[in-house]
Design a protein around this motif. Sequence first.
Motif, PDB file in Angstrom:
ATOM      1  N   PRO A 109     -14.041  -7.391   4.568  1.00 38.89           N
ATOM      2  CA  PRO A 109     -12.607  -7.343   5.378  1.00 38.89           C
ATOM      3  C   PRO A 109     -12.374  -7.738   6.733  1.00 38.89           C
ATOM      4  O   PRO A 109     -13.297  -6.982   7.554  1.00 38.89           O
ATOM      5  N   SER A 136      -1.725  -9.349  -0.119  1.00 38.71           N
ATOM      6  CA  SER A 136      -2.736  -9.012   0.727  1.00 38.71           C
ATOM      7  C   SER A 136      -3.798  -8.755  -0.292  1.00 38.71           C
ATOM      8  O   SER A 136      -5.010  -8.388   0.234  1.00 38.71           O
ATOM      9  N   GLY A 137      -3.741  -8.093  -1.499  1.00 36.79           N
ATOM     10  CA  GLY A 137      -4.777  -7.589  -2.275  1.00 36.79           C
ATOM     11  C   GLY A 137      -4.160  -6.979  -3.633  1.00 36.79           C
ATOM     12  O   GLY A 137      -2.993  -7.312  -3.955  1.00 36.79           O
ATOM     13  N   HIS A 163     -10.261  -7.641   0.415  1.00 39.78           N
ATOM     14  CA  HIS A 163      -9.615  -6.468   0.383  1.00 39.78           C
ATOM     15  C   HIS A 163     -10.782  -5.158  -0.013  1.00 39.78           C
ATOM     16  O   HIS A 163     -11.487  -5.578  -0.939  1.00 39.78           O
ATOM     17  N   SER A 203      -7.005 -11.557   0.196  1.00 38.60           N
ATOM     18  CA  SER A 203      -5.482 -11.917   0.452  1.00 38.60           C
ATOM     19  C   SER A 203      -5.407 -13.426   0.203  1.00 38.60           C
ATOM     20  O   SER A 203      -6.115 -14.270   0.747  1.00 38.60           O
TER      21      SER A 203
END
Length: 625
Positions: free
Chosen positions: A72, A124-125, A179, A185
């Motif tokens: 990340p 985002s995940g 993530h 993401s």
Amino acid sequence: MPDSSQGTSCPVADSITEFSRVSAGVSAPEDDALYRRIIGEWSPRRTLRLDGAGTHEYRQSTSAPLTAPTCPWALYLADSDHRYRLLAFDFDTAKHGPGAAKADADTLSSQLTELGAQHLRTTSGPTGGQHIWLRLTAGADPDSVRNMARALVGYYPTLDIAPLCNPATGVVRGPGSPHRSGGQSIAHQQGTALHRTLDDMRAGTTPEIVEWLLARHPHTPTATTRRTPIRIVNTADGPRLDRPRRGLSPRTKSLMNTTLMSGSDRSNVAYSILLGMARAGHTLKDAAAAASTAPGLARLREDREAGRSGTLAKQWDKALTTAATFAPVTDPMPTQVDAELDAIENCLHANAAEFARPGGPSDERILHALAHLARTARTRTLDIDCRRLAQLTGLDASTISRRLHALTAQEWLTPVRPGVGTQAATWTLNQPPARYPCTAATQVEHAPATPLLPHHAHDLWTPNPGLGAAYARIHLALLTGLSTIEELAQATGYAHRTVRTALAVFKAHNLLPTTRGTDQIRRGQLHTAAQRLGVAGHLASRALRHTTERTLWAWWSEEIAWRTRSGPKRGPRRQDIGSLPLPIQASPRATHGRFPTTGGRADYRRARAMVLAHHNGPSTLPIAC
């Protein structure tokens, strides 16, 4: 510092990256192409923050490599001069769930579209969080961005404003970044559409977007928040606030002298004590002396004995910064209103068992909320909007309306003026009735809100199939350090059988507190349990219903006023984007046109559908995991 010409490798994230590329259906070259474009066109600095250990702390800083890191990675939002070049709106799922995060992101995206601001949306995940990105043509003032963020969070409860309030180190995971829980993401658009959006964003958005968003989300700064923080000065005894020293508040003294039981959140208590000392103008030397003997500061003594001697100084700096911002703006000494509200809150905590009666949990939440609002407004006479009070307490507006009259009968409240049209009713919060004996305060001090409200206003504690208000009160008592059935029954007023059943349910849903539990862990536990019971997003849906009802009433009232106005009438015109020099919030009639009718009668069903369609904004791709 790794060589910028090499990709940064994070062994613990190798498997995550492989999974993310497979689950997203995106090849590594496409990942790298997106990464290079993001870094080349967006990044305000030449460095990135990495989360190589998968702890969500992003402690490692590195020059931006040529290929995408496999762990990340996050972008700074501000440049080295602490001027914001990027705006990233991070909608978190931890408290309200993915549905609420998506709804908030949809609404803000709709606002940005109306303002003509080109932006990129990403999921985002795997948890369903949402990011919205804007590029600015010039650096935005950090104080203006901070004020905007604090205004927006009142409208979007899932918004994490920390990166927008910290220009020095505020970062957000970039588009395409892995993530820590798997996946990555993922932009809502892919292929040609994605690159077309990036092309549109290349020109950037004027920094005035900050003021435009602030205008579209009106708010009143709280009386406890300073526009200019109190100066922190260094003395021979260590740093302190530049204000006269005074005695500690009764709450801080009570916390310092309280021996914490097993399972108590000792870190939270210690920080609350330091915060109270900082507000009172005390120094680091005073804090060190208190940490040597005060039972409530046991956590700091344990850290010192374990060789972590810097913990006290670090926590003191944090408490000073918070106190400098949230200290009262006017007289630093407690006012008459403070003393009266202290008496009310102390009485509520001392008589918590009295609220185990039917309707009592709702009364307790409402009184805590009214005390909080009164402390912010600096008066005990308040205009009370049932729907907004419902959102603060996690109750339904109809419940609020009924219990306000019940509290009037119990002499907690006195009606001053009834509500008329869109004007809320006015009530006075009274001193505790004679039947409630008051003792010294025992609650934990927080800035700026009491812990009862954010705990109780959660989807998990809604009625069946949620766990309900009684279990919410028992769970909060557990978090204060009580552990035995006898202690919990005495503190909450419930029977031993009810407490025993609640503990079994908490164990089944992994809700029992631990000595190593943090606020973030507890929020995650509540959200997981709410998802399991199928109530995640319930309060967000209720808030949307309340917002829709307010808009419908305002729209119909405006329609009636237009129809009954004397003189010639021009047909309503919908607001055209760019027709105003400053795009402030338009009225419902300017936004939606004439109120719809069917056969000459108001068509509320069609009107509601129009309001909801406008609120939800343009359609987007479904959440990707």
